[in-house]
Design an enzyme around this catalytic site. Structure first.
Site, short mmCIF file in Angstrom:
data_model
loop_
_atom_site.label_atom_id
_atom_site.label_comp_id
_atom_site.label_asym_id
_atom_site.label_seq_id
_atom_site.Cartn_x
_atom_site.Cartn_y
_atom_site.Cartn_z
N GLU A 184 0.83 -1.21 0.00
CA GLU A 184 0.00 0.00 0.00
C GLU A 184 0.86 1.27 0.00
O GLU A 184 0.54 2.25 0.68
CB GLU A 184 -0.95 0.00 1.20
CG GLU A 184 -1.94 -1.15 1.19
CD GLU A 184 -2.88 -1.13 2.38
OE1 GLU A 184 -4.06 -1.40 2.19
OE2 GLU A 184 -2.41 -0.84 3.50
N GLU A 257 -6.83 -7.31 -1.09
CA GLU A 257 -7.40 -7.26 0.26
C GLU A 257 -8.89 -6.95 0.16
O GLU A 257 -9.28 -5.84 -0.16
CB GLU A 257 -6.69 -6.21 1.14
CG GLU A 257 -5.25 -6.56 1.46
CD GLU A 257 -4.62 -5.59 2.46
OE1 GLU A 257 -5.35 -4.76 3.04
OE2 GLU A 257 -3.38 -5.67 2.65
#
Length: 770
Positions: A184, A257
């Site tokens: 991320e 995710e």
């Protein structure tokens, strides 16, 4: 059934994995081509489940893998935690609970593939996002950047990890089919040089399989790097295609995710999300050839004090339990999500064969009330003590987790304000051996009143690392203990003894326990007990205040009666038939000396928060990071009564929604009565789990920010008169697909009504110090 799907539960592929596990012969090839994933030239859809080896007792690794397989999972996604393996520079540990190689081998033996996510940054609600604390000793080092010192430390770690795991890639006969670069990163920066060097380190370390990155939809461009597959986090429905097609038209589509639930925070209710909507979202992905990783499939437990913290909306540490309301609960229990997901996967993906039987639940036992009759003082754990003019922080003491003890002598009587500037994170203050107060970073507390009547007086301050920040810019400021100075009425106190108390690895069983009850100060308390049979159990510590516990020398983690977690998970394999030893560290002594082992955990029970202030805890010194890529709506409200609805161009995946006011109808201070959110099906969402997590300003008593979501048309959020760009951020409680919003002016006031506005939506915002 999707157009492309390789049935991984077939006996052929299970035999392939078993053959690789036993022979090490290179037999498979994983590729990304033609908009799909391919395994040995056959298209494959990945149904992944995230699990973390340190959060699962090693004795249960295989059990959790079997339960994953039985639900329909074909791939395990797993972070690697740098600070779990290199707690001191150059000293690596890959044994016991840290034996990630064995974890991966067990996955292969159970017919599961692996996606490896080695970071070096992982977030994961884990202390410092996985970075080792010794990095904090380097003055001026910039983490997650092209800083040469930082990259050298990363290189050493990745190279050593490659020596441990590279022979387990699919190309080498193992189960690892993809490896992730960073994590991320687009939510943090956009340094392509840094990402490229990490990518090259992984290749050089021997990870000869496809590489990937993962980011939220609005951050994918900043987080991607050449030579890797860009995947999206948190997106659902058509938003997945829209996000990925910008970089890989036509796919492959991979939600790295997918959040069927969320993590907990000390002092707030347990995260819970009904299974129905997540099951529908997962079913859509399955039917549209979207590969997906469920974060989390099984959360587990933060043993050894490894939990992290967020500062997006003030300091918010995670508890010991990482149950996550995941399909598979903290102790391997199956929640309704598990059965709903299994039923859906059986129906849509495994029509031609039966999923494996779900293993029977592991034994669970009760332990009758134990009385802890023996005690040992905190000083029993003293080992390394250093004298210093000013207090040393944990990192200067080469300490990662736990507690640190400070002591000085006061030779003059005094009364006034004791200030511990920027204490990290929870301090207990003792005067002549008795607790006189505590300070909690969650409530931005750094001072208290003190009255020193008898001199010389011994002042002790014990500080707990409640969790290093694991997300956002505050990872740069992560030192623990007393990080600046201590003063009374502005006069700095000098001449300190500093003692490390990591405690998670302390030999608590060897302390000199006596049958005398130490009261009113931090101390260790012990009981021995006998069991005829073993099984999982849950220590009820709801009356104990704040502290930590060990069973037979194994750290169970920390407890805190503010909740929502009131029990500590005791894995059955850590108990013994015959005599067992329980040690409890009472950091703040409530006088409790008994404990029971329950058959079920208590994960959603809030207790009294003695440090909490009655006024709002929103920090006006923070500012939101509002990015143009996250703008979902620019609109203008008319100066009329009633609801005004605004539709997005297409549904947007979000958890947090930010409303920014650009102008009002008459230039006066803003007032907004109510905000509603409309889901992709046109329904107005209920607000049961919503909360305001940021506001730029509010008028107390008359215009709290919470009034914008209270459902009461007689109240309104009122911004301060000098707030030129009022902003409020609302947490919707779960990732959802949003089609639009509706807003309403106040009935009671005509002035200050909202006119021009901007809305931002994303899975999570974060805030910075102003």
């Amino acid at each position: 059934m999707p157009k492309f799907f390789l049935m991984l539960c077939t006996s052929l592929l299970f035999a392939l994995l078993q053959s690789c596990a036993s022979s090490g012969v290179q037999t498979s090839r994983f590729e990304i081509k033609e908009g799909n994933f391919y395994l040995d030239e056959q298209p494959i859809q990945l149904i992944c489940g995230e699990m973390h080896y340190p959060r699962i007792p090693k004795e249960y690794w295989r059990d959790r893998m079997k339960r994953a397989k039985a639900m329909g999972i074909n791939t395990v996604s797993a972070y690697v935690f740098w600070n779990y393996h290199e707690r001191q520079p150059g000293v690596f540990d890959f044994e016991g609970q840290a034996d990630i190689k064995r974890f991966i081998q067990i996955a292969q033996e159970e017919g599961l593939f692996v996606i490896l996510r080695p970071g070096p940054y992982v977030c994961a609600e884990w202390d410092f996002g996985g970075y080792p604390s010794w990095l904090l000793k380097e003055e001026g080092m910039v983490y997650r950047s092209n800083d040469e010192r930082f990259l050298q430390a990363c290189q050493n770690y990745i190279q050593r990890l490659g020596e441990e795991l590279s022979d387990l890639t699919l190309s080498n006969g193992g189960p690892i089919l993809m490896v992730q670069v960073e994590n991320e990163y687009g939510s943090y920066g956009a340094d392509k040089v840094y990402l490229g060097k990490l990518r090259d380190m992984l290749k050089k370390a021997g990870f000869n399989v496809p590489l990937m990155t993962c980011d939220g939809a609005g951050q994918m461009e900043a987080g991607r790097v050449d030579g890797t597959l860009s995947t999206v986090n948190g997106a659902v429905g058509e938003d997945i295609f829209k996000s990925v097609d910008r970089f890989h038209p036509g796919g492959p589509y991979f939600v790295a995710e997918f959040y069927p639930a969320w993590f907990d925070v000390w002092g707030t209710p347990h995260s819970y999300r009904d299974y129905k909507k997540p099951a529908e979202q997962l079913e859509w992905m399955v039917n549209n050839n979207v590969s997906v990783s469920i974060y989390m499939f099984h959360g587990g437990t933060n043993f050894d004090y490894t939990n992290g913290a967020n500062t997006a909306y003030g300091y918010a540490p995670q508890p010991t339990s990482y149950d996550y309301d995941a399909p598979l609960g903290e102790y391997g229990n199956m929640y309704p999500k598990y059965w709903a997901f299994r039923e859906m996967l059986q129906q849509h993906l495994y029509k031609d064969e039966q999923l494996p039987e779900v293993p029977a639940p592991n034994p669970v036992i009760e332990i009758e009330e134990l009385v802890l009759t023996e005690s040992a003082p905190l000083s029993a754990a003293f080992e390394k003590t250093v004298e210093a003019e000013r207090p040393l922080c944990m990192e200067e003491m080469e300490q990662d987790f736990g507690y640190i003890h400070y002591e000085t002598i006061l030779n003059e009587k005094t009364k006034g304000t004791l200030t511990i500037k920027d204490v990290r994170d929870y301090a207990v203050v003792l005067l002549n051996g008795k607790q006189v107060g505590s300070l909690d970073r969650r409530h931005r507390q750094s001072s208290m009143e003190i009255d020193v009547k008898d001199v010389p007086a011994k002042l002790e301050i014990i500080v707990e690392n409640v969790g290093r920040v694991n997300y956002g810019a505050d990872i740069l400021n992560n030192r623990k203990g007393i990080t600046e100075k201590v003063s009374i009425n502005g006069t700095e106190l000098l001449g300190w003894k500093c003692t490390s108390l990591p405690l998670y690895k302390a030999p608590v069983g060897s302390f000199n326990y006596q049958n005398n009850h130490i009261k009113g100060q931090p101390a260790f308390h012990r009981a021995t007990f006998t069991l005829d049979s073993t099984g999982d159990t849950f220590l009820d510590l709801s009356s104990w205040g704040k502290g930590a516990a060990w069973i037979n020398g194994r750290s169970l983690g920390k407890f805190w009666n503010i909740g929502p977690q009131q029990t500590l998970y005791v894995p059955g394999p850590w108990l013994k038939k015959g005599q067992n030893e329980l040690v409890i560290f009472a950091f703040e002594d409530t006088g409790a000396r008994t404990v029971k082992g329950l058959k079920e955990p208590i994960l959603d029970q809030l207790g009294a928060d003695k440090n909490k202030r009655e006024k709002s805890t929103l920090d006006y010194g923070l500012k939101p990071v509002l990015e143009s890529g996250d703008v979902v709506l620019k609109a203008e409200m008319s100066n009329e009564q009633g609801w005004q609805e605004f539709q997005f161009d297409s549904p947007v995946t979000m958890r947090h929604l930010a409303l920014e006011a650009l102008s009002t109808n008459d230039g006066k201070s803003l007032g907004v009565c109510e905000l509603d959110v409309i889901d992709k099906d046109g329904n107005v969402l209920t607000k049961d789990t919503w909360k305001v997590v940021y506001v730029s300003s509010e008028v107390e008593d008359k215009g709290f920010a919470e009034y914008i979501i209270d459902g009461n048309l007689g109240t309104q959020w009122k911004a301060g008169e000098n707030d030129q760009r009022p902003c409020v951020i609302v947490d919707l409680g779960e990732i959802t697909s949003v089609k639009g919003v509706r807003l309403r002016h106040s009935y009671n006031e005509q002035s200050g009504r909202l006119k021009e506005l901007r809305l931002y939506g994303r899975p999570q915002f974060f805030l910075l110090k102003d």
